[in-house]
Design a protein around this motif. Structure first.
Motif, short mmCIF file in Angstrom:
data_model
loop_
_atom_site.label_atom_id
_atom_site.label_comp_id
_atom_site.label_asym_id
_atom_site.label_seq_id
_atom_site.Cartn_x
_atom_site.Cartn_y
_atom_site.Cartn_z
N ASP B 78 -21.59 -85.29 -12.36
CA ASP B 78 -21.68 -84.10 -12.60
C ASP B 78 -20.61 -83.32 -13.69
N ARG B 79 -20.55 -81.93 -13.73
CA ARG B 79 -19.83 -81.28 -14.86
C ARG B 79 -18.29 -81.59 -14.43
N ARG B 83 -15.51 -83.60 -16.76
CA ARG B 83 -14.12 -82.83 -17.33
C ARG B 83 -13.23 -83.89 -16.85
N LEU B 100 -26.25 -83.84 -18.54
CA LEU B 100 -24.74 -83.98 -18.73
C LEU B 100 -24.15 -84.14 -20.05
N ALA B 103 -22.41 -81.28 -21.59
CA ALA B 103 -21.01 -81.15 -21.12
C ALA B 103 -20.29 -82.02 -21.74
N HIS B 106 -19.08 -81.17 -24.98
CA HIS B 106 -18.38 -79.80 -24.81
C HIS B 106 -16.96 -80.19 -24.59
N GLU B 107 -16.80 -81.42 -24.08
CA GLU B 107 -15.46 -81.84 -23.29
C GLU B 107 -14.79 -82.50 -24.69
#
Lengths: 195, 196
Positions: B78-79, B83, B100, B103, B106-107
């Motif tokens: 999951d998110r 992370r 995902l 995400a 984004h990371e």
């Protein structure tokens, strides 16, 4: 009960399946809903297999196993769930546990859950992977063994039948197999089955 | 089309330079992977909560590391799991969960979406999912049959990787010939083969 045939012609129940002339074949019903399944099962005159997990409206559980085996007279049930496979086998039908061969680790993990009981074989997807596995690895797969998915040509199908008991093909591919004729090795290896 | 992000460009360049990637299914083979000429190590099995030392050792060997979010132990796909992998220093994350991919990007990591080949009737939906996901790279599994199914697939606008049952050089070259920019394999004998 009708036996598993070397060719299973895939159908969604909406098209008319012309059996490949001169070849032993059955029908695999998949990607349809419960009402269409009931209608199609009522007209089956050859070995009837059902991919339980792809039937909309039908839960993959013991009740569904009984419904398919007893009420509809389905000969072969494909399922991802070992418990459902065991239930189907207990009802005297052929159960095939659906295992996925995406990589070696995943295949091994998938097979860990195989009940390895009498009456429970294996459906392996995608089918052409079997052509790339060493014979010893194929032999470890519980029988009967069926190749399912991406068997697109008659040549592929015949090649896979060297190491499996049955292949799932589309209607056009089944007719191509009949047109091409049974390979000589197949008639010898399988004792003339399919002639 | 390759995203202009420097990390994605670097990852793609590494694939072109060393198309064979080591798929690590147990820690015992880490030393062999680090000693090999592969440019990227794919971590398929590991304790996801103790990844940092592994990532550090891969980076110290001058290699990039991609972590399989769905297969490692201890981390949920999951998110928050994404992370965590970013925090551990992963360069790329692989997952079958298309939702995902944003995400992961984004990371600041390369997003690799697994495309599982089951049967033709499910292919269109799988392709649509990969298209929607916005992945940087698509990994096709089982890669060994990519040459047989490539004609059934439209051309994708992201680079393709092939993984799964690629155990010899002929299979690796066939996958590359079918359009993959790289292969992932746990077959150690392939890690030293120059497939360019």
């Amino acid at each position: 009960m009708r036996l598993l045939t070397p060719i299973l012609v895939a159908s969604n129940g909406h098209e008319v399946i012309v059996p490949p002339p001169g070849l032993e074949s059955g029908v695999l019903l998949r990607d349809l809903d419960l009402m269409a399944l009931i209608a199609a099962a009522g007209t089956a005159s050859t070995t009837l297999a059902v991919d339980l997990d792809s039937v909309e409206g039908l839960n993959a559980d013991a009740a569904a196993a009984r419904f398919l085996a007893v009420e509809l007279g389905v000969d072969v049930v494909i399922t991802r769930r070992p418990a459902v496979a065991s239930r189907v086998a207990a009802l005297g039908r052929t159960a095939l546990l659906h295992v996925f061969a995406f990589d070696s680790t995943g295949l091994a993990r998938s097979l860990e859950g195989h009940p390895r009981e009498p009456g429970i074989g294996t459906v392996l997807s995608p089918g052409p992977v079997l052509d790339h596995l060493p014979p010893a690895e194929v032999e470890r797969l519980p029988r009967p063994l069926v190749a399912y998915g991406f068997v697109e040509t008659a040549e592929q199908a015949w090649s896979l039948l060297r190491c499996v008991d049955s292949v799932v093909v589309r209607p056009g591919c089944a007719l191509d197999m009949a047109r091409d004729g049974t390979p000589g090795w197949y008639a010898l290896d399988k004792g003339g089955r399919g002639d | 089309m390759i995203r202009s992000d420097p990390k994605v460009r670097a990852f793609h360049a590494r694939l072109l330079a060393t198309p064979c990637c080591a798929a690590l299914v147990d820690h015992d083979r880490l030393a062999a992977a680090l000693a090999s000429p592969v440019g990227i190590v794919f971590v398929l099995r590991a304790d996801g909560l103790e990844l940092r030392p592994l990532v550090t050792s891969v980076h110290a060997a001058g290699k990039l590391v991609a972590v399989h979010l769905d297969l490692i132990d201890g981390v949920r796909p999951d998110r928050a799991g994404v992370r965590w992998l970013g925090h551990a220093g992963a360069d790329a994350v692989i997952s079958s969960h298309g939702q995902l991919m944003p995400a992961i990007r984004h990371e600041g990591m390369v997003a690799i979406h697994r495309l599982l080949l089951v049967r033709r009737g499910l292919l269109d939906a799988a392709l649509a999912a990969t298209s929607r996901s916005g992945a940087d790279i698509v990994e096709v599994l089982p890669g060994v049959i990519l040459p047989e199914v490539r004609a059934l697939m439209p051309s994708l606008d992201v680079p393709l990787l092939a993984g799964g049952f690629i155990r010899n050089e002929a299979q690796a070259r066939a996958a590359l010939g079918a359009g993959a920019v790289g292969v992932t394999t746990s077959a150690e004998n392939l890690w030293a083969v120059d497939l360019r």
